[in-house]
Design a protein around this motif. Structure first.
Motif, PDB file in Angstrom:
ATOM      1  N   LEU A 244      -1.990   2.487   5.084  1.00 38.38           N
ATOM      2  CA  LEU A 244      -1.905   1.980   3.711  1.00 38.38           C
ATOM      3  C   LEU A 244      -2.521   0.587   3.620  1.00 38.38           C
ATOM      4  O   LEU A 244      -3.319   0.294   2.721  1.00 38.38           O
ATOM      5  CB  LEU A 244      -0.436   1.944   3.270  1.00 38.38           C
ATOM      6  N   MET A 245      -2.172  -0.295   4.580  1.00 32.95           N
ATOM      7  CA  MET A 245      -2.633  -1.682   4.510  1.00 32.95           C
ATOM      8  C   MET A 245      -4.147  -1.787   4.645  1.00 32.95           C
ATOM      9  O   MET A 245      -4.783  -2.631   4.004  1.00 32.95           O
ATOM     10  CB  MET A 245      -1.931  -2.512   5.586  1.00 32.95           C
ATOM     11  N   LYS A 246      -4.729  -0.914   5.474  1.00 31.33           N
ATOM     12  CA  LYS A 246      -6.182  -0.936   5.613  1.00 31.33           C
ATOM     13  C   LYS A 246      -6.858  -0.248   4.426  1.00 31.33           C
ATOM     14  O   LYS A 246      -7.877  -0.721   3.920  1.00 31.33           O
ATOM     15  CB  LYS A 246      -6.585  -0.269   6.924  1.00 31.33           C
ATOM     16  N   ARG A 247      -6.271   0.849   3.980  1.00 39.93           N
ATOM     17  CA  ARG A 247      -6.861   1.593   2.864  1.00 39.93           C
ATOM     18  C   ARG A 247      -6.831   0.774   1.575  1.00 39.93           C
ATOM     19  O   ARG A 247      -7.781   0.791   0.790  1.00 39.93           O
ATOM     20  CB  ARG A 247      -6.085   2.911   2.694  1.00 39.93           C
ATOM     21  N   ARG A 248      -5.750   0.031   1.353  1.00 39.57           N
ATOM     22  CA  ARG A 248      -5.628  -0.780   0.141  1.00 39.57           C
ATOM     23  C   ARG A 248      -6.125  -2.217   0.349  1.00 39.57           C
ATOM     24  O   ARG A 248      -5.914  -3.080  -0.481  1.00 39.57           O
ATOM     25  CB  ARG A 248      -4.174  -0.796  -0.352  1.00 39.57           C
ATOM     26  N   LEU A 249      -6.765  -2.451   1.494  1.00 39.86           N
ATOM     27  CA  LEU A 249      -7.474  -3.687   1.801  1.00 39.86           C
ATOM     28  C   LEU A 249      -6.555  -4.916   1.861  1.00 39.86           C
ATOM     29  O   LEU A 249      -6.933  -6.015   1.462  1.00 39.86           O
ATOM     30  CB  LEU A 249      -8.617  -3.929   0.802  1.00 39.86           C
ATOM     31  N   PHE A 250      -5.337  -4.726   2.366  1.00 40.81           N
ATOM     32  CA  PHE A 250      -4.547  -5.899   2.727  1.00 40.81           C
ATOM     33  C   PHE A 250      -5.287  -6.642   3.842  1.00 40.81           C
ATOM     34  O   PHE A 250      -5.371  -7.861   3.831  1.00 40.81           O
ATOM     35  CB  PHE A 250      -3.157  -5.480   3.202  1.00 40.81           C
ATOM     36  N   TYR A 251      -5.785  -5.886   4.812  1.00 37.09           N
ATOM     37  CA  TYR A 251      -6.612  -6.487   5.860  1.00 37.09           C
ATOM     38  C   TYR A 251      -7.556  -5.436   6.404  1.00 37.09           C
ATOM     39  O   TYR A 251      -7.382  -4.235   6.190  1.00 37.09           O
ATOM     40  CB  TYR A 251      -5.740  -7.080   6.979  1.00 37.09           C
TER      41      TYR A 251
END
Length: 657
Positions: free
Chosen positions: A21-28
């Motif tokens: 989720l964090m990579k897909r939603r560009l948190f990092y």
């Protein structure tokens, strides 16, 4: 181990799902990804930047503003001499071991920890106990310890492993090497033998200037710049003590084998405080009474050295009174750190404070406690709080001669009886010639006890003998014609002292990741799509504006709402896509957006709007002014959703989920 990690709703935690989720939603995202990436380096996307900035903003308000701290921004490039003096060149290192055949490098303590944990997991499987799998980054599979076959261990061996893991941070390089030999720890991928651990300095070396004749480093911490500016900060603070400086900025550490995503990286954001305090009087803090009843989960060094990890819930006032925590100022900041962690949304059941053991203590520290947060990677240090004593100011003052000390008038003059030395310099120089200054310095450095003894020798024998290792035989005779030693009374009206330093040091990236784990869960009806329950104060975007459809009548209201929220400093996003309202809200639940405003046909009629709470999905309906007032109070942390729901009418006429 963190195999029992659960989400906010009590379900087993799925790290792979959160990190996806964090990579897909560009948190990092991995830095230089299209070039294959570089281990331990990450870029933050829009939600990651906003989350980080919001945490830093709360940190400034909670510490810098509340404590009237003096914030500075110092350079990241640091000359060699500074870090040589501070001890970092010689002592800022981790233990690494190398596979001579493959060239692979491992951090020794992490390797021992991972292998023993894996064996304990195999033991549990052999005993029929349920063990939760840890998902790892697929790009780093070659570094992962292979699953150990389900083999039952003897109870004594299990106890040994658990005791070693409890004090893993206390082993030095030689001890880690012995553990690797005793427990046959090899390269997990090839089963190859490893060389004994050696120290590896973690600083990035560079050079300053075009001729490269000024060696330097990228700073490993922000602290040194604050220490070097101490005299100027004291002057800025009108010579008033105690006071604290603060700094927020990037630091760099050349990690041996960075893994665990954002938790172990080579470039990271730090927020550090240096609280300068008078060492006399027990390092009291004027506001300690305000926090004395704050309860902390404390894991002290004695428990760890006994091979245990159980914590004791203790009020900080009691911990200081019994000496478990060394002094009030250190205790004050431990309590304030706890309050800060709760304020940004850390799970109170996943916070503990662990005291450093002797071998893991930094070279400058007199006492140190880490605020650790429980994650799927285990207990992770996110904040360190160290009593650095007077180490840093003392070594820099000795090296440079700069007056990094406090001079303050005494309330009452202090009379001091002491043995004073008078040297006849007219005769002293011709007597000792080129060694004169060396001999004089040796005499001036004599202790009071030695001066008293030598005064008797001078009276009885007419001379004294002083140890001066660099001159002749190392013994120098000084006749009474050149020297007098007498006991006199000196009146001191000004007190000089070197302050001690209490240092809370925050790893912002680790806080960001731990907060994401603590906030993550999934709805029973949509387990594939997660929810990040950030508090409104830290959420990247505060409000989602959702028009019911693309109908032209809704567009003016979208602009009106956006402007109204901007005017009160609230960040918002508009989702006017063709997806259903339920899907639009679900997409933004993944981003942690706590509030949503729906524009429907009733809005066109009476200028009212629904306000949705992310976690409960409950809604209220009211006018624009009242909705904005509610949003403002929620984002500022002065109200909870339950307060808003009690004040504004509930809305149940439309199922948006």
């Amino acid at each position: 181990m963190a195999g029992d990690m659960t989400t906010k709703d009590g379900r087993p935690f799925d790290r792979a799902q959160l990190e996806s989720l964090m990579k897909r939603r560009l948190f990092y995202t991995p830095s230089f990804d299209i070039y294959g990436g570089v281990s331990g380096l990450y870029d933050y996307g829009p939600p990651g930047c906003a989350l980080t900035n919001n945490i830093v903003d709360i940190w400034r308000k909670h510490f810098v503003l509340k404590e009237n701290m003096l914030e500075v921004d110092c350079t990241m490039l640091t000359p060699y001499e500074v870090l040589k003096t501070s001890g970092h060149v010689d002592k800022f290192a981790d233990w690494m071991c190398k596979d001579p055949k493959t060239g692979e490098i491992f951090r020794a303590d992490h390797l021992v920890e991972e292998v023993l944990e894996s064996r304990l997991k195999g033991d549990k499987e052999a005993r029929g106990e349920k063990v939760e799998e840890k998902e790892e980054d697929p790009k780093k599979k070659k570094k992962k310890v292979k699953n150990i076959a389900a083999v039952k261990l003897e109870d004594a061996v299990v106890q040994e492993y658990e005791e070693i893991l409890a004090k893993i941070d206390n082993y030095n390089g030689e001890e880690l090497g012995l553990l690797m030999k005793k427990y046959d720890i090899k390269n997990p991928a090839t089963n190859g033998e490893l060389l004994p651990p050696v120290a590896f300095n973690l600083m990035f070396q560079t050079s300053i200037g075009p001729s490269s004749n000024l060696p330097g480093y990228l700073r490993p911490e922000t602290a040194q710049g604050q220490f070097l500016n101490f005299a100027k900060l004291l002057e800025f603070n009108q010579q008033s003590m105690p006071f604290a400086s603060a700094s927020i900025g990037k630091s760099f550490r050349n990690e041996i084998s960075p893994r665990a995503g954002l938790l172990r990286v080579r470039e990271f954001l730090m927020a550090e405080i240096e609280h300068f305090v008078d060492p006399e009087g027990g390092k009291k803090h004027p506001f300690f009474e305000e926090v004395k009843d704050v309860e902390l989960e404390l894991l002290n060094r004695d428990v760890q050295l006994a091979g245990k990890t159980h914590v004791e819930t203790t009020k900080i006032g009691k911990a200081v009174k019994t000496g478990l925590v060394d002094n009030e100022t250190l205790g004050y900041f431990l309590a304030r750190i706890q309050l800060f962690l709760l304020r940004i949304g850390a799970d109170p059941k996943k916070i503990r404070f662990r005291q450093h053991m002797a071998n893991e203590m930094a070279h400058y520290a007199a006492d140190c406690w880490d605020a650790e947060l429980l994650t799927s990677y285990g207990w992770i240090e996110c904040v360190g709080c160290a009593d650095r004593s007077a180490y840093d100011l003392s070594v820099h003052m000795k090296k440079t001669g700069a007056p990094l000390m406090v001079r303050e008038p005494r309330k009452e003059p202090l009379k001091i009886e002491e043995w004073q030395v008078d040297i006849d310099k007219k005769k002293f120089g011709p007597k000792f010639k080129k060694d004169g200054k060396t001999v004089e310095a040796a005499i001036e450095s004599l202790t009071q006890d030695l001066r008293e003894k030598l005064s008797l020798d001078l009276e009885k024998e007419g001379k004294i003998v002083v140890d001066v290792p660099s001159v002749g035989s190392g013994k120098v005779e000084v006749p009474k014609e050149l020297i007098a030693i007498e006991k006199r009374t000196r009146v001191e009206n000004v007190r000089e002292y070197t302050p001690n330093v209490i240092e809370p040091s925050f790893g912002i990236g680790r806080l960001v990741y731990a907060l994401c784990e603590h906030s993550y869960w999934a709805r029973a009806e949509d387990e594939a799509r997660g929810v990040l329950s950030f508090p409104p104060t830290v959420a990247p975007t505060k409000v989602l504006i959702v028009p019911l459809s693309s109908h032209g009548d809704f567009k003016p209201f979208v602009r009106t709402l956006s402007n109204a929220l901007q005017d009160i400093g609230i960040s918002s996003r508009v989702d006017d896509s063709g997806a259903s309202i339920g899907k639009r809200y679900a997409r933004n639940d993944e981003l942690g957006t706590p509030l949503g405003i729906t524009i429907d046909f009733q809005s066109v009629k009476d200028n009212t709007f629904t306000l949705r709470d992310r976690d409960s999905t409950k809604q209220v309906r009211s006018s624009l002014d009242k909705i904005c007032k509610a949003i403002s109070s929620l984002v500022n942390g002065t109200e909870q959703w339950s307060d808003v729901a009690a004040r504004l009418p509930a809305f149940e006429g439309q199922d948006v989920d």
